[in-house]
Design an enzyme around this catalytic site. Structure first.
Site, PDB file in Angstrom:
ATOM      1  N   ASP A  28      78.059  45.946 -32.696  1.00 24.69           N
ATOM      2  CA  ASP A  28      77.375  45.698 -33.964  1.00 24.69           C
ATOM      3  C   ASP A  28      76.657  46.944 -34.480  1.00 24.69           C
ATOM      4  O   ASP A  28      76.222  47.788 -33.689  1.00 24.69           O
ATOM      5  CB  ASP A  28      76.362  44.554 -33.760  1.00 24.69           C
ATOM      6  CG  ASP A  28      75.896  43.966 -35.075  1.00 24.69           C
ATOM      7  OD1 ASP A  28      76.591  44.138 -36.094  1.00 24.69           O
ATOM      8  OD2 ASP A  28      74.829  43.330 -35.082  1.00 24.69           O
ATOM      9  N   ASN A  76      83.264  36.467 -39.826  1.00 21.83           N
ATOM     10  CA  ASN A  76      83.387  37.763 -40.521  1.00 21.83           C
ATOM     11  C   ASN A  76      84.355  37.731 -41.713  1.00 21.83           C
ATOM     12  O   ASN A  76      84.355  38.645 -42.538  1.00 21.83           O
ATOM     13  CB  ASN A  76      83.776  38.880 -39.544  1.00 21.83           C
ATOM     14  CG  ASN A  76      82.658  39.306 -38.612  1.00 21.83           C
ATOM     15  OD1 ASN A  76      82.901  39.720 -37.479  1.00 21.83           O
ATOM     16  ND2 ASN A  76      81.415  39.218 -39.067  1.00 21.83           N
TER      17      ASN A  76
END
Ligand code: IPE
Ligand code: IPE
Ligand code: MG
Length: 248
Positions: A28, A76
């Site tokens: 991330d 996502n």
């Protein structure tokens, strides 16, 4: 192998500590990395993909048996089309490179997640990589693509329910082993250590069932800046933890 200064000034190396068998990494911070540099988010993903290549190789070199990286979640897809397309291009590049250049590698490639959403081209690259690498004996590298812990459990519950419906299974025969055997990670040990760079303190739907007793190490570095030394730091931190699994 990296060396560390202890308080008393002696050095410890990774060979002195207990390493996890299975590491999970939530890769991330790519977007923030790009934003800080005034670049488009896709540039952050390109840089993150390079970090992934380096860190996967390093984990294999130091003898980690299983590495699971979170590359794309079921959530996502909510991102702008342009960003999703850039990520799909990066997956394609990596999978083509793996087929072309990793012939003599020891890493076993596996993909976890729902594959139905990918283009036929990407899907065949995923299958080709799995077939090409399945006989190897090195580290198992699970790439979580269109992966969500909840979706994984829903699929497992549907499979199990079908077996009950057709009489192959009784409800009281359902136990933890049976559930684990219906997950993408079937046959693999649960993650011991989960690393989340970028400082966020949440699971974001990663390995929900499997991480019941994983040690989390949250790090402030953004994924494209993550180095081998950062991995070493996480390993040292992991080695200091007292894992009790509910015991004393
Ligand atoms: C991780 O980086 C990559 C994916 C989720 C595909 P992000 O894109 O989430 O980066 P931040 O969190 O916005 O910085
Ligand atoms: C988790 O990161 C997914 C991956 C790294 C692939 P996100 O950036 O999607 O998670 P949130 O939105 O911060 O929880
Ligand atoms: Mg993020």
């Amino acid at each position: 192998m990296a060396l560390f200064k202890k308080k008393q000034n002696h050095e410890i190396s990774l060979s002195d500590i207990q390493l996890p068998e299975h590491i999970g990494i939530i890769m991330d911070g790519n977007g923030r990395w790009a934003k800080k540099r005034g670049l488009p988010r896709s540039a952050g993903h390109t840089a993150g993909a390079q970090t992934f290549r380096k860190i996967a190789r390093y984990c294999s070199d130091i003898g980690i048996k299983y590495l699971t990286v979170y590359a794309f979640s079921t959530e996502n897809w909510r991102r702008p089309k342009e960003e999703v397309n850039a990520l799909m291009r990066l997956f394609k590049d990596y999978l083509q490179e793996a087929i072309r250049d990793f012939k003599d590698d020891s890493i076993v490639l596996r993909f976890i997640g729902n594959r139905n959403a990918f283009s036929p081209e990407l899907l065949s690259l995923m299958n080709e990589n799995e077939e090409e690498s399945c006989e190897r004996e090195g580290m198992v590298l699970n790439i979580a693509m269109n992966y969500g812990g909840r979706a994984e459990l829903v699929t497992a519950i549907q499979d199990i329910a079908k077996q009950v419906e057709n009489g192959a299974l009784k409800p009281d025969e359902i136990d933890e082993t049976l559930v684990s055997d219906h997950l993408y990670t079937k046959g693999q040990p649960d993650p011991d250590l989960i690393i989340r760079p970028s400082g966020e303190n949440r699971t974001s739907n990663f390995l929900l069932w499997q991480s019941a007793y994983a040690e989390y190490v949250i790090m402030d570095v953004l994924w494209p800046d993550f180095t081998q030394q950062d991995l070493d730091r996480a390993l040292i931190e992991y080695a200091k933890r007292n894992r009790r699994f509910g015991g004393v």
